[in-house]
Design a protein around this motif. Structure first.
Motif, PDB file in Angstrom:
ATOM      1  N   ARG A 139     -15.158 -11.406  12.805  1.00 32.08           N
ATOM      2  CA  ARG A 139     -15.511 -10.006  12.542  1.00 32.08           C
ATOM      3  C   ARG A 139     -14.943  -9.560  11.194  1.00 32.08           C
ATOM      4  O   ARG A 139     -15.620  -8.894  10.412  1.00 32.08           O
ATOM      5  N   HIS A 140     -13.695  -9.930  10.911  1.00 29.81           N
ATOM      6  CA  HIS A 140     -13.065  -9.556   9.647  1.00 29.81           C
ATOM      7  C   HIS A 140     -13.820 -10.167   8.472  1.00 29.81           C
ATOM      8  O   HIS A 140     -14.064  -9.486   7.461  1.00 29.81           O
ATOM      9  N   ARG A 141     -14.187 -11.419   8.577  1.00 26.80           N
ATOM     10  CA  ARG A 141     -14.903 -12.085   7.481  1.00 26.80           C
ATOM     11  C   ARG A 141     -16.295 -11.483   7.276  1.00 26.80           C
ATOM     12  O   ARG A 141     -16.756 -11.363   6.145  1.00 26.80           O
ATOM     13  N   LYS A 142     -16.980 -11.109   8.349  1.00 24.94           N
ATOM     14  CA  LYS A 142     -18.291 -10.453   8.215  1.00 24.94           C
ATOM     15  C   LYS A 142     -18.139  -9.107   7.532  1.00 24.94           C
ATOM     16  O   LYS A 142     -18.952  -8.731   6.684  1.00 24.94           O
ATOM     17  N   LEU A 143     -17.096  -8.357   7.887  1.00 28.72           N
ATOM     18  CA  LEU A 143     -16.851  -7.063   7.273  1.00 28.72           C
ATOM     19  C   LEU A 143     -16.582  -7.221   5.784  1.00 28.72           C
ATOM     20  O   LEU A 143     -17.125  -6.464   4.962  1.00 28.72           O
ATOM     21  N   ILE A 144     -15.788  -8.196   5.412  1.00 27.51           N
ATOM     22  CA  ILE A 144     -15.487  -8.456   3.996  1.00 27.51           C
ATOM     23  C   ILE A 144     -16.766  -8.862   3.261  1.00 27.51           C
ATOM     24  O   ILE A 144     -17.018  -8.408   2.143  1.00 27.51           O
ATOM     25  N   ALA A 145     -17.599  -9.706   3.873  1.00 26.35           N
ATOM     26  CA  ALA A 145     -18.847 -10.132   3.244  1.00 26.35           C
ATOM     27  C   ALA A 145     -19.781  -8.939   3.034  1.00 26.35           C
ATOM     28  O   ALA A 145     -20.439  -8.839   1.990  1.00 26.35           O
ATOM     29  N   LYS A 146     -19.847  -8.032   4.005  1.00 20.11           N
ATOM     30  CA  LYS A 146     -20.676  -6.825   3.864  1.00 20.11           C
ATOM     31  C   LYS A 146     -20.185  -5.960   2.718  1.00 20.11           C
ATOM     32  O   LYS A 146     -20.978  -5.462   1.913  1.00 20.11           O
ATOM     33  N   LYS A 147     -18.880  -5.753   2.658  1.00 21.39           N
ATOM     34  CA  LYS A 147     -18.314  -4.938   1.582  1.00 21.39           C
ATOM     35  C   LYS A 147     -18.580  -5.574   0.225  1.00 21.39           C
ATOM     36  O   LYS A 147     -18.888  -4.875  -0.747  1.00 21.39           O
ATOM     37  N   LYS A 148     -18.464  -6.889   0.161  1.00 21.02           N
ATOM     38  CA  LYS A 148     -18.694  -7.597  -1.094  1.00 21.02           C
ATOM     39  C   LYS A 148     -20.159  -7.470  -1.506  1.00 21.02           C
ATOM     40  O   LYS A 148     -20.465  -7.206  -2.671  1.00 21.02           O
ATOM     41  N   ALA A 149     -21.077  -7.642  -0.553  1.00 22.54           N
ATOM     42  CA  ALA A 149     -22.506  -7.521  -0.854  1.00 22.54           C
ATOM     43  C   ALA A 149     -22.841  -6.095  -1.295  1.00 22.54           C
ATOM     44  O   ALA A 149     -23.631  -5.895  -2.235  1.00 22.54           O
ATOM     45  N   LYS A 150     -22.264  -5.108  -0.653  1.00 19.46           N
ATOM     46  CA  LYS A 150     -22.500  -3.711  -1.010  1.00 19.46           C
ATOM     47  C   LYS A 150     -21.985  -3.431  -2.419  1.00 19.46           C
ATOM     48  O   LYS A 150     -22.641  -2.755  -3.215  1.00 19.46           O
ATOM     49  N   TYR A 151     -20.835  -3.988  -2.742  1.00 18.19           N
ATOM     50  CA  TYR A 151     -20.257  -3.799  -4.074  1.00 18.19           C
ATOM     51  C   TYR A 151     -21.142  -4.454  -5.134  1.00 18.19           C
ATOM     52  O   TYR A 151     -21.422  -3.858  -6.166  1.00 18.19           O
ATOM     53  N   ILE A 152     -21.599  -5.665  -4.873  1.00 22.77           N
ATOM     54  CA  ILE A 152     -22.452  -6.380  -5.830  1.00 22.77           C
ATOM     55  C   ILE A 152     -23.759  -5.617  -6.021  1.00 22.77           C
ATOM     56  O   ILE A 152     -24.250  -5.470  -7.146  1.00 22.77           O
ATOM     57  N   LYS A 153     -24.325  -5.118  -4.938  1.00 19.97           N
ATOM     58  CA  LYS A 153     -25.566  -4.351  -5.017  1.00 19.97           C
ATOM     59  C   LYS A 153     -25.360  -3.083  -5.838  1.00 19.97           C
ATOM     60  O   LYS A 153     -26.203  -2.720  -6.661  1.00 19.97           O
ATOM     61  N   SER A 154     -24.242  -2.415  -5.635  1.00 19.70           N
ATOM     62  CA  SER A 154     -23.975  -1.188  -6.394  1.00 19.70           C
ATOM     63  C   SER A 154     -23.711  -1.490  -7.871  1.00 19.70           C
ATOM     64  O   SER A 154     -24.042  -0.691  -8.738  1.00 19.70           O
ATOM     65  N   ARG A 155     -23.156  -2.628  -8.161  1.00 14.32           N
ATOM     66  CA  ARG A 155     -22.892  -3.016  -9.561  1.00 14.32           C
ATOM     67  C   ARG A 155     -24.188  -3.228 -10.318  1.00 14.32           C
ATOM     68  O   ARG A 155     -24.265  -2.970 -11.512  1.00 14.32           O
ATOM     69  N   LYS A 156     -25.223  -3.714  -9.636  1.00 11.02           N
ATOM     70  CA  LYS A 156     -26.512  -3.964 -10.297  1.00 11.02           C
ATOM     71  C   LYS A 156     -27.172  -2.666 -10.726  1.00 11.02           C
ATOM     72  O   LYS A 156     -27.944  -2.653 -11.673  1.00 11.02           O
ATOM     73  N   SER A 157     -26.875  -1.576 -10.047  1.00 10.95           N
ATOM     74  CA  SER A 157     -27.495  -0.297 -10.401  1.00 10.95           C
ATOM     75  C   SER A 157     -26.711   0.460 -11.469  1.00 10.95           C
ATOM     76  O   SER A 157     -27.150   1.504 -11.939  1.00 10.95           O
ATOM     77  N   TRP A 158     -25.582  -0.045 -11.873  1.00 10.17           N
ATOM     78  CA  TRP A 158     -24.809   0.612 -12.921  1.00 10.17           C
ATOM     79  C   TRP A 158     -25.539   0.441 -14.262  1.00 10.17           C
ATOM     80  O   TRP A 158     -26.155  -0.594 -14.515  1.00 10.17           O
ATOM     81  N   PRO A 159     -25.397   1.418 -15.122  1.00  3.40           N
ATOM     82  CA  PRO A 159     -26.050   1.264 -16.438  1.00  3.40           C
ATOM     83  C   PRO A 159     -25.353   0.165 -17.247  1.00  3.40           C
ATOM     84  O   PRO A 159     -24.139  -0.016 -17.152  1.00  3.40           O
ATOM     85  N   LYS A 160     -26.152  -0.565 -17.973  1.00  2.28           N
ATOM     86  CA  LYS A 160     -25.598  -1.644 -18.820  1.00  2.28           C
ATOM     87  C   LYS A 160     -24.902  -1.027 -20.014  1.00  2.28           C
ATOM     88  O   LYS A 160     -25.366  -0.030 -20.574  1.00  2.28           O
ATOM     89  N   LYS A 161     -23.808  -1.647 -20.381  1.00  2.51           N
ATOM     90  CA  LYS A 161     -23.097  -1.187 -21.556  1.00  2.51           C
ATOM     91  C   LYS A 161     -23.828  -1.719 -22.794  1.00  2.51           C
ATOM     92  O   LYS A 161     -24.201  -2.882 -22.836  1.00  2.51           O
ATOM     93  N   SER A 162     -24.024  -0.852 -23.724  1.00 10.11           N
ATOM     94  CA  SER A 162     -24.696  -1.305 -24.959  1.00 10.11           C
ATOM     95  C   SER A 162     -23.640  -1.895 -25.889  1.00 10.11           C
ATOM     96  O   SER A 162     -22.506  -1.425 -25.964  1.00 10.11           O
ATOM     97  N   LYS A 163     -24.081  -2.912 -26.587  1.00 12.28           N
ATOM     98  CA  LYS A 163     -23.159  -3.561 -27.523  1.00 12.28           C
ATOM     99  C   LYS A 163     -23.124  -2.773 -28.821  1.00 12.28           C
ATOM    100  O   LYS A 163     -24.164  -2.353 -29.319  1.00 12.28           O
ATOM    101  N   PRO A 164     -21.939  -2.587 -29.358  1.00  9.07           N
ATOM    102  CA  PRO A 164     -21.861  -1.867 -30.622  1.00  9.07           C
ATOM    103  C   PRO A 164     -22.467  -2.709 -31.757  1.00  9.07           C
ATOM    104  O   PRO A 164     -22.305  -3.926 -31.783  1.00  9.07           O
ATOM    105  N   SER A 165     -23.168  -2.053 -32.655  1.00  5.33           N
ATOM    106  CA  SER A 165     -23.785  -2.801 -33.753  1.00  5.33           C
ATOM    107  C   SER A 165     -22.921  -2.881 -34.958  1.00  5.33           C
ATOM    108  O   SER A 165     -22.048  -2.281 -35.266  1.00  5.33           O
TER     109      SER A 165
END
Length: 165
Positions: A139-165
């Motif tokens: 149960r603990h490992r499933k909970l950690i995997a869910k939290k990790k997947a949720k975090y990764i999913k939320s990271r994909k929706s973050w705006p990309k940082k633009s590189k300074p020119s």
């Protein structure tokens, strides 16, 4: 809890280690419990950290006296010998060279009673601890995997940082 749950061991290995430690913790061998627990965890290829945690959960300064009393109580059912508190107190109050043989004999009987009681408690608690620990780790490992997947999913929706020119 999470220290040994995060290990790469299987949930069965962790649960088996904890249950083995609990079983050894019920034996009246306090100075040797850690060594015996590590030996059996090594022998059965189970998690040693979980085993050590299990053995110290049973016999630590807070729980040792009630556990030993209950072991003595169970052991007296199988070894019919008068080893009451008063007999115990008198035995230690009047120790001398003349009754050293009787003292040793009485301590051996007490050790046998506590060992039998500890084995009975270990047999009762081992399967329960194994099942509960195995389910808890899963149960603990499933909970950690869910939290990790949720975090990764939320990271994909973050705006990309633009590189300074």
């Amino acid at each position: 809890r999470s220290l040994f749950v995060r290990k790469e061991d299987t949930s069965q290995s962790i649960a088996h280690g904890l249950a083995t430690g609990i079983f050894i913790g019920f034996l009246p061998i306090i100075p040797f419990q850690t060594v015996v627990t590590i030996f059996f965890c090594f022998l059965f290829k189970s998690n040693k950290v979980a085993g050590i945690i299990g053995s110290t959960l049973i016999t630590n300064p807070v729980t040792a006296m009630p556990v030993f009393y209950f072991q003595h109580f169970l052991g007296r059912i199988f070894i019919l010998h008068d080893f009451s508190y008063n007999k115990f107190k008198n035995l230690f109050a009047h120790i001398s060279l003349s009754n050293f043989n009787e003292f040793g004999h009485e301590l051996l009987i007490l050790f046998e009673m506590m060992t039998i009681g500890g084995i009975i408690l270990g047999i009762i608690f081992y399967p329960a601890v194994y099942i509960i620990a195995n389910k808890s780790v899963i149960r603990h490992r499933k909970l950690i995997a869910k939290k990790k997947a949720k975090y990764i999913k939320s990271r994909k929706s973050w705006p990309k940082k633009s590189k300074p020119s």
